[in-house]
Design a protein around this motif. Structure first.
Motif, mmCIF file in Angstrom:
data_model
loop_
_atom_site.group_PDB
_atom_site.id
_atom_site.type_symbol
_atom_site.label_atom_id
_atom_site.label_comp_id
_atom_site.label_asym_id
_atom_site.label_seq_id
_atom_site.Cartn_x
_atom_site.Cartn_y
_atom_site.Cartn_z
ATOM 1 N N UNK A 26 0.517 -1.334 -0.140
ATOM 2 C CA UNK A 26 0.075 -0.381 0.007
ATOM 3 C C UNK A 26 0.410 1.533 0.069
ATOM 4 N N UNK A 27 2.458 1.276 -0.308
ATOM 5 C CA UNK A 27 3.489 1.879 0.236
ATOM 6 C C UNK A 27 3.785 2.546 -1.021
ATOM 7 N N UNK A 28 3.977 4.148 -1.468
ATOM 8 C CA UNK A 28 5.258 3.659 -3.114
ATOM 9 C C UNK A 28 6.498 4.680 -2.281
ATOM 10 N N UNK A 29 7.585 4.220 -2.094
ATOM 11 C CA UNK A 29 8.785 5.557 -1.389
ATOM 12 C C UNK A 29 8.754 6.760 -3.030
ATOM 13 N N UNK A 30 8.803 7.798 -2.312
ATOM 14 C CA UNK A 30 9.675 9.248 -3.873
ATOM 15 C C UNK A 30 11.213 9.562 -2.923
ATOM 16 N N UNK A 31 11.676 9.178 -3.912
ATOM 17 C CA UNK A 31 13.226 10.155 -3.698
ATOM 18 C C UNK A 31 12.768 12.168 -3.704
ATOM 19 N N UNK A 32 13.473 12.569 -2.224
ATOM 20 C CA UNK A 32 14.177 14.269 -3.190
ATOM 21 C C UNK A 32 14.402 14.001 -4.220
ATOM 22 N N UNK A 33 13.554 15.193 -4.922
ATOM 23 C CA UNK A 33 14.523 15.157 -6.508
ATOM 24 C C UNK A 33 14.693 16.374 -6.253
ATOM 25 N N UNK A 34 14.965 17.128 -7.932
ATOM 26 C CA UNK A 34 15.394 18.318 -8.360
ATOM 27 C C UNK A 34 14.020 19.261 -7.729
ATOM 28 N N UNK A 35 14.112 21.127 -7.224
ATOM 29 C CA UNK A 35 12.993 21.331 -7.304
ATOM 30 C C UNK A 35 11.831 21.125 -8.088
ATOM 31 N N UNK A 36 11.842 21.977 -9.576
ATOM 32 C CA UNK A 36 11.197 21.074 -10.861
ATOM 33 C C UNK A 36 9.949 19.891 -10.367
ATOM 34 N N UNK A 37 10.849 18.657 -9.820
ATOM 35 C CA UNK A 37 10.481 17.426 -10.379
ATOM 36 C C UNK A 37 9.546 16.828 -8.134
ATOM 37 N N UNK A 38 9.614 17.708 -7.798
ATOM 38 C CA UNK A 38 8.997 17.734 -6.804
ATOM 39 C C UNK A 38 7.410 18.070 -6.510
#
Ligand SMILES: Cc1ncc(COP(=O)(O)O)c(C=O)c1O
Length: 376
Positions: free
Chosen positions: A338-350
């Motif tokens: 039930x989870x997703x992991x999101x890495x911190x990206x560049x500003x516009x990616x986030x």
């Protein structure tokens, strides 16, 4: 039919699947699936790689002498107690080959980094998972699962994929509860990102005890994941064992020279860390404001809970993001479907990821009680 049989355990391994990097029909996907450094490598590391290219016909320095000295200087550690490897993955595998085998148990926490289980199976050992509390390693549960067959305990601190960590006291308590012939492996792949006063990466414990090793990587803050470079810090007896076992040239020259240059580029490290300091909480807050449960993280990614099934499930969210060229990491293999992991990206990616999930969630709708205090 072949009569060849691999050793027991090997056919139980579900091969590790790395974070997806491409989306069909999209020139450059937004890759938030592998906890890489969004700023890329240090320009000094790139220059070092380029300068090393004409020497590609020469074997590397098998002892990674200069690299170990530079790591030692950067982290104030004894270079003779450092072993370098082709990523910390290789070091995890070497440690297992050295200290566990058929009949032995290898302990880790339920949502610990997947390579512990896979690498334990690879040497025929029995993986044992201890339950967690609030997606955090539980020292009591780990100690309760020790048996006379336990040879190693792995702890990712902070842990991937949960982002949670054990503070120095809990880490010391875990170590104090282990018999002297059980090796504690502290995997501090994300140590450079942690901004907590009560955190230790584990070098102090290595100094104090014979049965502790700390592993580190250049794949995260240092932005060199493609080169496969990691290192560990341990007592001389363990270092001696690993030198006997490792390949004589296990770290290639490009990795060595780029690693040195990256270590020397303090400015780039600080930029990468500041970017994370800025965007880790923002990403968490913005996702929480959509009504999603975002688990507190001390690293460079966030674990986000969706519904178990139905229209707001993690699977649906992942597909929605991917249609928009955004890659998150599904967590099925970690027992967190039930989870997703999101890495911190560049500003516009986030921003793109948050916007896409805002649309997925159907606008800003808070669901009371589902927002972790950490992100308010
Ligand atoms: C906790 C943890 N340990 C080790 C690794 C492996 O890193 P490396 O690229 O050095 O093999 C990762 C990679 O994601 C990780 O998350």
């Amino acid at each position: 039919m072949t009569r060849l049989r691999p050793r027991p355990g090997i056919l139980e391994i579900e091969p590790y699947v790395g974070g997806k990097a491409e989306v069909a029909g999209i020139a450059r996907a937004i890759k938030l699936s592998a906890n890489e450094c969004p700023l890329g490598p240090s320009p000094r590391a790139i220059a070092a790689l380029q300068a090393a290219a004409p020497e590609a016909h020469r074997y590397p320095d098998g002892g990674a002498e200069r690299l170990r000295r530079t790591i030692g200087a950067r982290f104030d550690l004894d270079p003779d107690r450092i072993v370098c490897g082709a990523g910390s993955d290789e070091l995890i595998q070497l440690l297992l080959r050295a200290y566990a085998g058929p009949g032995d148990e290898v302990l880790y926490s339920a949502h610990g980094f997947l390579m512990y289980k896979l690498s334990a199976l690879g040497v025929g050992a029995t993986p044992v998972a201890a339950p967690e509390r609030a997606l955090t390693a539980d020292v009591d549960a780990l100690l309760a699962r020790l048996s006379s067959r336990t040879r190693m305990v792995f702890l990712a601190n902070p842990n991937n994929p949960t982002g949670s960590y054990l503070d120095a006291d809990e880490l010391a308590r875990l170590h104090a509860g282990l018999p002297e012939d059980v090796l504690l492996v502290i995997d501090a792949a994300y140590a450079e990102y942690v901004r907590r006063n009560d955190y230790t990466a584990g070098a102090d414990l290595v100094e104090r005890a014979d049965n502790v090793v700390m592993t580190r990587t250049f794949s995260k803050l240092f932005g060199l994941a493609a080169l496969r470079l990691g290192w560990l810090y341990a007592k001389p007896t363990l270092v001696d064992v690993l030198h006997r076992l490792r390949g004589p040239f296990n770290v290639c020259t490009p990795a060595q020279v780029a690693g040195i240059a990256a270590l020397e580029d303090l400015e780039h490290q600080e930029r990468a860390r500041s970017h994370n300091d800025c965007w880790l909480p923002r990403l968490g807050q913005q996702l929480a404001s959509l009504g999603l449960e975002v688990h507190p993280s001390a690293a460079n990614f966030v674990l986000v809970s969706f519904d178990e099934d139905g229209e707001r499930s993690a699977g649906k969210a992942s597909a929605w993001l991917e249609e928009r060229g955004i890659l998150a990491r599904p967590m099925v293999a970690y027992g967190l479907p039930h989870c997703l992991r999101l890495s911190v990206g560049l500003e516009d990616e986030n921003r793109a990821a948050v916007q896409a999930l805002r649309e997925f969630m159907g606008g800003v709708r808070l669901r009371n009680g589902r927002i972790s205090a950490a992100w308010r």
